[in-house]
Design a protein around this motif. Sequence first.
Motif, PDB file in Angstrom:
ATOM      1  N   ASN A   4       0.648  -1.114   0.144  1.00 22.24           N
ATOM      2  CA  ASN A   4       0.260   0.446   0.113  1.00 22.24           C
ATOM      3  C   ASN A   4       0.864   1.594  -0.051  1.00 22.24           C
ATOM      4  O   ASN A   4       0.637   1.943  -0.621  1.00 22.24           O
ATOM      5  CB  ASN A   4      -0.954   0.532   1.057  1.00 22.24           C
ATOM      6  CG  ASN A   4      -1.881  -0.796   0.958  1.00 22.24           C
ATOM      7  OD1 ASN A   4      -2.159  -1.085  -0.238  1.00 22.24           O
ATOM      8  ND2 ASN A   4      -2.325  -1.225   2.138  1.00 22.24           N
ATOM      9  N   ILE A   5       2.159   1.020   1.085  1.00 22.98           N
ATOM     10  CA  ILE A   5       2.583   3.001   0.750  1.00 22.98           C
ATOM     11  C   ILE A   5       3.862   2.100  -0.715  1.00 22.98           C
ATOM     12  O   ILE A   5       3.506   3.510  -0.928  1.00 22.98           O
ATOM     13  CB  ILE A   5       3.376   2.448   1.798  1.00 22.98           C
ATOM     14  CG1 ILE A   5       2.975   2.370   3.544  1.00 22.98           C
ATOM     15  CG2 ILE A   5       4.867   3.300   1.780  1.00 22.98           C
ATOM     16  CD1 ILE A   5       4.075   2.112   4.564  1.00 22.98           C
ATOM     17  N   SER A   6       4.223   1.664  -0.809  1.00 22.49           N
ATOM     18  CA  SER A   6       4.727   1.448  -2.208  1.00 22.49           C
ATOM     19  C   SER A   6       3.622   1.972  -3.592  1.00 22.49           C
ATOM     20  O   SER A   6       4.018   2.682  -3.959  1.00 22.49           O
ATOM     21  CB  SER A   6       5.100   0.240  -2.822  1.00 22.49           C
ATOM     22  OG  SER A   6       6.225  -0.114  -1.672  1.00 22.49           O
ATOM     23  N   GLU A   7       2.559   1.390  -3.373  1.00 19.84           N
ATOM     24  CA  GLU A   7       1.712   1.978  -4.510  1.00 19.84           C
ATOM     25  C   GLU A   7       1.266   3.456  -4.124  1.00 19.84           C
ATOM     26  O   GLU A   7       0.866   4.143  -5.295  1.00 19.84           O
ATOM     27  CB  GLU A   7       0.752   1.125  -4.646  1.00 19.84           C
ATOM     28  CG  GLU A   7      -0.533   1.578  -5.609  1.00 19.84           C
ATOM     29  CD  GLU A   7      -0.873   1.581  -6.859  1.00 19.84           C
ATOM     30  OE1 GLU A   7      -0.456   1.755  -7.528  1.00 19.84           O
ATOM     31  OE2 GLU A   7       0.252   0.873  -7.244  1.00 19.84           O
ATOM     32  N   GLN A   8       1.173   3.942  -2.915  1.00 20.92           N
ATOM     33  CA  GLN A   8       1.334   5.424  -3.178  1.00 20.92           C
ATOM     34  C   GLN A   8       1.878   6.835  -2.904  1.00 20.92           C
ATOM     35  O   GLN A   8       2.207   7.334  -3.607  1.00 20.92           O
ATOM     36  CB  GLN A   8       0.888   5.400  -1.451  1.00 20.92           C
ATOM     37  CG  GLN A   8       0.818   7.009  -0.326  1.00 20.92           C
ATOM     38  CD  GLN A   8       1.031   6.610   1.125  1.00 20.92           C
ATOM     39  OE1 GLN A   8       0.718   6.050   1.919  1.00 20.92           O
ATOM     40  NE2 GLN A   8       0.536   8.747   1.571  1.00 20.92           N
ATOM     41  N   LEU A   9       3.649   5.925  -2.696  1.00 24.63           N
ATOM     42  CA  LEU A   9       4.690   6.569  -3.507  1.00 24.63           C
ATOM     43  C   LEU A   9       4.294   6.197  -5.296  1.00 24.63           C
ATOM     44  O   LEU A   9       5.164   7.703  -5.429  1.00 24.63           O
ATOM     45  CB  LEU A   9       5.272   5.972  -3.029  1.00 24.63           C
ATOM     46  CG  LEU A   9       6.114   5.948  -1.294  1.00 24.63           C
ATOM     47  CD1 LEU A   9       7.495   5.481  -1.252  1.00 24.63           C
ATOM     48  CD2 LEU A   9       6.030   7.398  -1.266  1.00 24.63           C
ATOM     49  N   GLU A  11       1.586   6.384  -7.112  1.00 26.12           N
ATOM     50  CA  GLU A  11       0.757   7.358  -7.256  1.00 26.12           C
ATOM     51  C   GLU A  11       1.303   8.750  -7.388  1.00 26.12           C
ATOM     52  O   GLU A  11       1.855   9.761  -8.077  1.00 26.12           O
ATOM     53  CB  GLU A  11      -0.708   7.407  -6.318  1.00 26.12           C
ATOM     54  CG  GLU A  11      -1.432   5.808  -6.689  1.00 26.12           C
ATOM     55  CD  GLU A  11      -1.972   6.282  -7.945  1.00 26.12           C
ATOM     56  OE1 GLU A  11      -2.242   6.930  -8.666  1.00 26.12           O
ATOM     57  OE2 GLU A  11      -2.634   5.092  -8.984  1.00 26.12           O
ATOM     58  N   ALA A  12       2.367   9.527  -5.802  1.00 24.07           N
ATOM     59  CA  ALA A  12       2.760  10.150  -5.541  1.00 24.07           C
ATOM     60  C   ALA A  12       4.318  10.943  -6.729  1.00 24.07           C
ATOM     61  O   ALA A  12       3.648  12.003  -7.197  1.00 24.07           O
ATOM     62  CB  ALA A  12       3.344  10.284  -4.062  1.00 24.07           C
ATOM     63  N   GLU A  33       4.942  15.083  -2.087  1.00 26.12           N
ATOM     64  CA  GLU A  33       3.567  14.474  -2.750  1.00 26.12           C
ATOM     65  C   GLU A  33       3.077  13.567  -1.617  1.00 26.12           C
ATOM     66  O   GLU A  33       1.969  13.399  -0.935  1.00 26.12           O
ATOM     67  CB  GLU A  33       4.037  14.581  -3.737  1.00 26.12           C
ATOM     68  CG  GLU A  33       2.727  13.460  -4.654  1.00 26.12           C
ATOM     69  CD  GLU A  33       1.679  14.949  -4.889  1.00 26.12           C
ATOM     70  OE1 GLU A  33       0.539  15.276  -5.069  1.00 26.12           O
ATOM     71  OE2 GLU A  33       2.073  15.631  -4.527  1.00 26.12           O
ATOM     72  N   ALA A  34       3.180  12.358  -1.005  1.00 25.60           N
ATOM     73  CA  ALA A  34       3.086  11.429  -0.788  1.00 25.60           C
ATOM     74  C   ALA A  34       2.871  11.866   1.001  1.00 25.60           C
ATOM     75  O   ALA A  34       2.222  10.948   1.888  1.00 25.60           O
ATOM     76  CB  ALA A  34       4.221  10.368  -0.856  1.00 25.60           C
ATOM     77  N   MET A  36       4.867  12.118   3.734  1.00 26.26           N
ATOM     78  CA  MET A  36       6.327  11.263   3.581  1.00 26.26           C
ATOM     79  C   MET A  36       7.998  11.463   3.425  1.00 26.26           C
ATOM     80  O   MET A  36       7.917  12.314   3.557  1.00 26.26           O
ATOM     81  CB  MET A  36       6.391   9.630   3.138  1.00 26.26           C
ATOM     82  CG  MET A  36       7.535   8.926   3.753  1.00 26.26           C
ATOM     83  SD  MET A  36       7.130   7.199   2.678  1.00 26.26           S
ATOM     84  CE  MET A  36       5.669   6.396   2.317  1.00 26.26           C
ATOM     85  N   HIS A  44      12.125   2.032   0.381  1.00 31.89           N
ATOM     86  CA  HIS A  44      10.553   1.722  -0.502  1.00 31.89           C
ATOM     87  C   HIS A  44      11.533   1.480  -1.561  1.00 31.89           C
ATOM     88  O   HIS A  44      11.148   0.553  -2.934  1.00 31.89           O
ATOM     89  CB  HIS A  44       8.786   2.121  -0.238  1.00 31.89           C
ATOM     90  CG  HIS A  44       8.950   1.825   0.825  1.00 31.89           C
ATOM     91  ND1 HIS A  44       7.700   0.577   0.685  1.00 31.89           N
ATOM     92  CD2 HIS A  44       8.281   2.446   1.546  1.00 31.89           C
ATOM     93  CE1 HIS A  44       7.716   0.768   2.066  1.00 31.89           C
ATOM     94  NE2 HIS A  44       7.318   1.943   2.541  1.00 31.89           N
TER      95      HIS A  44
END
Length: 187
Positions: A4-9, A11-12, A33-34, A36, A44
Amino acid sequence: MSNNISEQLLEAAEAVILRQGIGNLTLSAVAAEAGMSKGGLLHHFPTKNNLIEALVVRSAEQWRKSYQDAFQKRSEGPGRMSRGLLDYCMTDAEDWTEQMLHLSSAVFTALAQDPKLVQPMRDVHSDLHERLMDDGLPPGVSEAVIAAMDGLWLNCVLGLAPIDQPRLNRVRQSLKEMVATALESLA
């Protein structure tokens, strides 16, 4: 959780590319953007190349899923892949344009960073071309379908000519007529 975090990154990263351009893709910009820390991002994706490669892999797999779904939705027989592409991938200009912009953001970023990173997309496109060559249509017909799609894609992502619904409908209808004529010649 890590996926989920990788996907969020990813997307960012895509958001940074689409909003600010390829030249502004930095690990710091993606982390911001993320929402983080840069250290969290580096956990990641240790390098920018790792991040871009993951973007390309994700885009390639999205494209593979799209054309495989299109294929599955068509009845068996000659031209199944071509008919699927025309009936399911080239119907809604707004959705298609949006998808092409997102898919291409990774490809163009990889080309700018390190052309070797584009290989996953080349592999998927090669698979699609092989499927089209084995589509059971006379030579050149399936190739014309993918060449038209590629041309529209380049028009869209390079801003050469807008892809609106009437234009997409005209191109799709002409290609469908060509495929139908080819199918009749096989009967």
